[in-house]
Design a protein around this motif. Structure first.
Motif, PDB file in Angstrom:
ATOM      1  N   GLU A  11       0.831  -1.210   0.000  1.00 33.00           N
ATOM      2  CA  GLU A  11       0.000   0.000   0.000  1.00 33.00           C
ATOM      3  C   GLU A  11       0.859   1.251   0.000  1.00 33.00           C
ATOM      4  OE1 GLU A  11      -3.548   2.457   0.490  1.00 33.00           O
ATOM      5  OE2 GLU A  11      -3.477   0.292   0.212  1.00 33.00           O
ATOM      6  N   SER A 136      -4.367   2.770   4.093  1.00 34.12           N
ATOM      7  CA  SER A 136      -5.304   1.639   4.108  1.00 34.12           C
ATOM      8  C   SER A 136      -6.164   1.716   5.368  1.00 34.12           C
ATOM      9  CB  SER A 136      -4.531   0.318   4.093  1.00 34.12           C
ATOM     10  OG  SER A 136      -3.848   0.135   5.333  1.00 34.12           O
ATOM     11  N   HIS A 178      -8.486   6.468  -1.319  1.00 33.62           N
ATOM     12  CA  HIS A 178      -9.651   5.804  -0.727  1.00 33.62           C
ATOM     13  C   HIS A 178     -10.718   6.855  -0.421  1.00 33.62           C
ATOM     14  CE1 HIS A 178      -7.337   2.097  -0.254  1.00 33.62           C
ATOM     15  NE2 HIS A 178      -6.366   2.810   0.304  1.00 33.62           N
TER      16      HIS A 178
END
Length: 494
Positions: A11, A136, A178
């Motif tokens: 990530e 994340s 995200h």
């Protein structure tokens, strides 16, 4: 503090690669991912800074500082500031811009790395703007746990994130950002706890939660959202807001109400009474409306879309505002939402053309003080429209008094309610007893729920069905007896 650890996981490598590409040009447009960055920054940056709790002379930790869009402003007030970013070139650019501030330390480090070491209980304010959406889920949770350790008791965390979808107009082939639902961040930080060596427990209390007005005004987006948390002792009183979100307005309870009142509404009559009452206010394009107790936003969307007004919706319930954010997706209208207590919230004098409130002020104990605030907040010629639960004149029966006490309501008879508006300075006050209309609406809603019993139970449960039916029948009994009344109030500021 060391630079980025060599093994930061897949990530982190993806995010680092993405930002190395974005920052090939170290400018505002690249950092904000928007061709209108310069214009947006003129409004966005002062707005964000105005939301921060006092940090003058205090210790501030800025995470994801970038090229220093906020660093210089933070340094002006902070006692000491540590500005952290994980791209070396970006950190150097920030230092070249803001290095003249001698109270700033510039650190190249990844916020997810153990190399970023901060002493426990050493920071008064942790600030980040567009950081968590590049981590994340697990990294967000881990960072939240580290943040609460770093904070002094009484210290604050401020973060702002883009939720649901992208705001800027820059397109990228591989965008690893995200764009989460805001409820994810709220849940992570609400559940973050700490127990120290002495056995004392701490948690984070939500102090502020709102969308950024700049993006509502310029892009009609409610997806730029910020949170303010304070580190508190776990045994501290969490107040009325905590009661609302854990007892009266749990998410499931709100959705039950919406099932009865109609999509977007949690107040009597849903869209039908909203259309009737809003028409009384003679809204004009460009006017600014404050909705006190906005619920999940149905009335605000209606006003903004039909009348082309700018609506500020506030509610004390975090669950209500979270659902309002979710209902706003794709609507493209000038509506902003905020978790706020109308009894402590302040606005500059003459900020609004209209103040609107539906079945909310029954929760407020000091109505005269609130109405005086309404008067100050309204422009000359401004209007206020309120619907609210009331009671008959004279003493309440034992049963009704117990109901009022159990709910924590403050109810008055219709005429007394109207007089409080007059005493606050309002003119042309109309205090209208609408109990007959209330009972007709209640009966219609009850009939609909009972006719759709099986569908309601499928969506919720038999207990939910019984709670709603029982609650509506009880309101009808109280209203039929004359104990519970429903008032509609309209007034003007000359």
């Amino acid at each position: 503090m060391a630079a980025i650890a060599p093994e930061v996981g897949e990530e982190r490598e993806i995010q680092k690669s993405y930002w190395m590409e974005q920052t090939s040009e170290l400018n505002l447009e690249a950092m904000m991912r928007d061709s209108a960055a310069s214009d947006l920054d003129k409004e966005d940056r002062p707005e964000v800074l105005s939301l921060l709790p006092s940090y003058e002379g205090k210790s501030v930790l800025e995470l994801g500082a970038g090229i220093g869009r906020f660093t210089g402003d933070l340094a002006e007030k902070a006692g000491e500031l540590v500005a952290v970013d994980f791209i070396e070139e970006v950190t150097k650019k920030n230092e070249s811009i803001n290095g003249h501030h001698k109270n700033v330390k510039f650190v190249c480090a990844d916020v997810t790395s153990p190399d970023l070491t901060v002493l426990p209980e050493s920071v008064d304010l942790i600030f980040s703007n567009w950081l968590l959406m590049y981590l994340s889920n697990e990294e967000v949770q881990d960072l939240a746990e580290r943040m609460i350790k770093w904070l002094k008791v009484g210290g604050y965390i401020f973060f702002r994130e883009t939720c649901f979808h992208q705001s800027g107009d820059h397109k990228g082939k591989n965008n690893p950002t995200h764009y989460r639902e805001p409820r994810f961040y709220t849940k992570v930080f609400q559940e973050c706890t700490l127990k120290d060596d002495a056995g004392k427990s701490y948690e984070l209390s939500l102090i502020g939660y709102k969308c950024i007005e700049t993006y509502v005004k310029n892009k009609k987006n409610q997806n730029e959202i910020c949170w303010i948390w304070q580190k508190v002792h776990s045994e501290d009183d969490r107040g009325f807001q905590h009661f609302l979100d854990t007892v009266q307005y749990k998410s499931n309870g709100i959705l039950r109400y919406e099932r009865v009142f109609g999509a977007g509404f949690v107040s009597t009559g849903g869209i039908d009474t909203t259309k009737e009452f809003v028409a009384m206010m003679d809204l004009q394009p460009g006017e600014k409306v404050l909705d006190v107790g906005c619920g999940i936003g149905g009335g605000d969307f209606y006003m903004a879309e039909k009348y082309d007004v700018h609506v500020v919706g506030i509610d004390l319930s975090v669950n209500m505002i979270t659902l309002a954010f979710e209902r706003a997706i794709g609507r493209k209208c000038a509506v902003e939402f905020e978790v706020a207590d109308c009894t402590v919230k302040t606005y500059p004098e003459e900020s609004f053309d209209v103040i609107y409130s539906r079945d909310t002020i029954l929760h407020i104990q000091d109505k005269p003080a609130l109405f005086r605030s309404f008067y100050k907040w309204l422009k000359p010629g401004g209007r206020v429209l309120i619907s609210d639960y009331c009671k008959k004149a004279g003493p309440a029966s034992e049963d009704f008094a117990a109901y009022i006490k159990q709910r924590g309501y403050d109810l008055h008879d219709v005429e007394a309610y109207g007089q409080m508006l007059r005493d606050a300075g309002f003119n042309e006050v109309i205090a209208d007893d609408r109990t007959e209309q209330f009972m007709q609406v209640l009966q219609k809603e009850l009939d609909t729920v009972e006719n759709e019993r099986e569908l309601f139970i499928q969506e919720f449960s038999e207990q939910d069905y019984n709670d709603i039916v029982g609650g509506w029948k009880a309101k009808l009994v109280r209203s039929s007896s004359g104990e519970q009344r429903w008032g509609l109030f309209f007034a003007k500021k000359n």
